[in-house]
Design an enzyme around this catalytic site. Structure first.
Site, PDB file in Angstrom:
ATOM      1  N   TYR A   1       0.845  -1.203   0.000  1.00 10.34           N
ATOM      2  CA  TYR A   1       0.000   0.000   0.000  1.00 10.34           C
ATOM      3  C   TYR A   1       0.881   1.254   0.000  1.00 10.34           C
ATOM      4  O   TYR A   1       0.570   2.239  -0.673  1.00 10.34           O
ATOM      5  CB  TYR A   1      -0.908  -0.008   1.233  1.00 10.34           C
ATOM      6  CG  TYR A   1      -1.811   1.204   1.330  1.00 10.34           C
ATOM      7  CD1 TYR A   1      -3.030   1.230   0.670  1.00 10.34           C
ATOM      8  CD2 TYR A   1      -1.430   2.326   2.068  1.00 10.34           C
ATOM      9  CE1 TYR A   1      -3.856   2.342   0.735  1.00 10.34           C
ATOM     10  CE2 TYR A   1      -2.246   3.448   2.146  1.00 10.34           C
ATOM     11  CZ  TYR A   1      -3.469   3.452   1.490  1.00 10.34           C
ATOM     12  OH  TYR A   1      -4.272   4.551   1.556  1.00 10.34           O
TER      13      TYR A   1
ATOM     14  N   LYS B   1       9.182  -9.377  22.078  1.00 10.11           N
ATOM     15  CA  LYS B   1       9.471 -10.537  22.926  1.00 10.11           C
ATOM     16  C   LYS B   1      10.836 -11.180  22.610  1.00 10.11           C
ATOM     17  O   LYS B   1      11.598 -11.519  23.513  1.00 10.11           O
ATOM     18  CB  LYS B   1       8.374 -11.586  22.726  1.00 10.11           C
ATOM     19  CG  LYS B   1       8.437 -12.728  23.685  1.00 10.11           C
ATOM     20  CD  LYS B   1       7.284 -12.643  24.623  1.00 10.11           C
ATOM     21  CE  LYS B   1       7.342 -13.609  25.753  1.00 10.11           C
ATOM     22  NZ  LYS B   1       6.391 -13.235  26.787  1.00 10.11           N
TER      23      LYS B   1
END
Ligand code: XMP
Length: 514
Positions: free
Chosen positions: A84, A370
């Site tokens: 996009y 993480k």
């Protein structure tokens, strides 16, 4: 200290966080901001480069997300539009974008047309890429050239002089095997980054920041859960202020077998944290008595936790700060292009705690993903048994025992779960999955043992692969393993005569059963 910064403008793609991780993996710090982030603020941050992410919209839709009007004129850094992002910059700079006849989704062969483009330096002339889009660029903006195609679709464009680049495919996903090299060219050749983002440096800076923030006299409290996030956060704060941080580790009676005792010992003896263990198991069982509804269970556990933690913290005195292991995905201002999301499960284990206790927050991990926390943990010499530990939900086994909770059920599930994890480790599968656990079902079924009919409980085993817990697939565990664990459970644990394996992905299921 100021790091080099790559800024990602988020247009709502499911891959935006992945772009950020791929950039950071190369040692370059980056941040995600929503597409409507003010241009002055973008300029103030002085990024070395800007990436426009993908997104679900079509650029000609009436309310399609946009960049600021004079973004291209004002930005003083290279710009890379992905999917996009490429269509948007092509349209904004007066090229043309048209809907494709068919939606191109999946693998495609990229043909590089111009060898000397820096973006594809060092790459073969033809490579596999991952596409997912419905529109494509049909006319280039003035000053641009096509650098690669797939079939007859324009797939990569650039205006090297203005340092504006577009890729119709996704370099950040694993299905574009050479995507890392492409991003590296953008970061190091085009944006001229040096790569100054390392675990060691992060630790040094964060420790210094915490020291300055807390000062010489204030005290800090931290809730430990046994998981990687809270442990890494606590160890960082410990490096900064030592025993002025008091950690509280609550046993809610819903942890894995022996986890409370073993982890407490590890906190004290290996990590030398100033930690207090509070065994409140029976208080939790008491408030859970007779509750079968998943949300009510979660709420009851959350409330009790706050009560226990607050009482313990009051004993410490002089506490001004609360340490939390909040991660970056929790703080990114999410771009809501498809309406606001509904609460699927109330997740916050300690939601409301800082307000209730009137404490200021220290969140040393709020810029990290993480996998970065695991690396920082390794650098801080936190043992693998913590840094590699599977995520474990705050409400613990309560959301893995369907129906009401009793101590007996908890004990039974702990035994099953223990065998399961033991066997996963023995088969060297533990670190290959994101998360694995057993679920105790509220049903009994008929079985046969020797010459006797049995009528006993069923357990479900679950193991999933995932990168962030947001989506997940069931793990294709080997049949030999499933055979081994199934016979161990039914032969060693009284009260269970049937084992099933969960083959649902997320969505439509969730990882936990409640
Ligand atoms: P679900 O079940 O929503 O889980 O697909 C996604 C991930 O989040 C974990 N999880 C929790 N973690 N408190 C937590 O800290 C919670 O209340 C909670 N509920 C689910 C789950 O284990 C998985 O990793």
């Amino acid at each position: 200290m100021h790091h080099e910064l790559i800024l990602i403008l988020d247009f709502g793609s499911q891959y935006t966080q992945l772009i950020a991780r791929r950039v950071r993996e190369q040692g370059v710090y980056c941040e995600i901001v929503p597409f409507h982030y003010a241009l002055e603020k973008i300029l103030e941050k002085n990024p070395k480069g800007v990436i426009l992410s993908g997104g679900p919209n079509s650029v000609y839709e009436a309310d399609a997300p946009q960049v600021a009007e004079d973004f291209y004129a004002q930005i003083n850094a290279p710009v890379l539009g992905i999917c996009y992002g490429m269509q948007l910059l092509a349209k904004d700079l007066r090229g043309a974008v048209s809907p494709s006849e068919k939606r191109e989704y999946g693998r495609a062969k990229l043909k590089i047309l111009i060898g000397e483009t820096v973006m594809f330096e060092g790459l073969p002339r033809s490579l596999d890429v991952w596409m997912s889009h419905g529109d494509h660029v049909t006319r280039l903006p003035a000053g641009f050239r096509t650098t690669a195609t797939t079939g007859d679709v324009i797939t990569a464009i650039e205006n090297a002089e203005r340092r504006i680049f577009g890729l119709q495919f996704h370099p950040e996903v694993a299905h574009t095997p050479l995507g890392k090299e492409i991003l590296r060219n953008f970061l190091f050749e085009i944006c001229r980054c040096r790569g100054d983002w390392t675990a060691r440096q992060f630790i040094a800076e964060e420790v210094e920041k915490i020291r300055c923030l807390v000062g010489e006299t204030d005290n800090v409290v931290c809730g430990l859960s046994g998981g990687v996030d809270s442990t890494v956060a606590a160890v960082l704060v410990h490096e900064a202020i030592g025993i002025r941080q008091t950690c509280v580790f609550v046993n809610n009676g819903l942890l894995r077998s022996d986890e409370y005792e073993d982890t407490l010992k590890l906190y004290k003896e290996k990590l030398h944290l100033n930690v207090r263990g509070v065994d409140a198991s029976h208080e939790f069982y008491a408030v859970l008595k007779g509750i079968a509804d998943p949300e009510l269970k979660r709420k009851a556990i959350g409330r009790k936790f706050i009560e226990v933690f607050d009482a313990e913290a009051k004993k410490i005195g002089g506490v001004k700060y609360l340490v939390q292991g909040t991660l970056y995905p929790d703080v990114i201002e999410s771009v809501s292009l498809r309406g606001s999301s509904v609460t699927i499960k109330s997740h916050h284990n300690v939601g409301g705690l800082p307000e209730k206790m009137n404490l200021k927050l220290i969140e040393p991990l709020r810029e990290l993903f993480k996998d970065e926390v695991r690396l920082i943990g390794k650098d801080l010499n936190i043992p693998d048994e913590i840094t590699q530990r599977h995520p474990f939900p705050g409400p613990g086994l309560a959301v893995r025992i369907l129906g009401d909770i009793t101590e007996e059920k908890v004990k039974l599930l702990q035994k099953v779960d223990r065998l399961y994890i033991e066997e996963l480790r023995r088969f060297k599968l533990y670190t290959k999955v994101w998360q694995a656990f057993a679920v105790l079902l509220p049903i009994q079924s008929v079985g046969v043992m020797g010459d006797f009919r049995t009528y006993e409980k069923t357990v479900a085993l679950r193991a999933v692969t995932s990168t962030d817990g947001m989506t997940a697939d069931w793990a294709r565990l080997p049949h030999d393993f499933l055979q081994a664990i199934s016979s161990r459970i039914t032969s060693e644990i009284r009260g269970v005569n049937r084992v099933v394996y969960d083959i649902s992905s997320k969505p439509p299921s969730t990882i936990e059963w409640e």
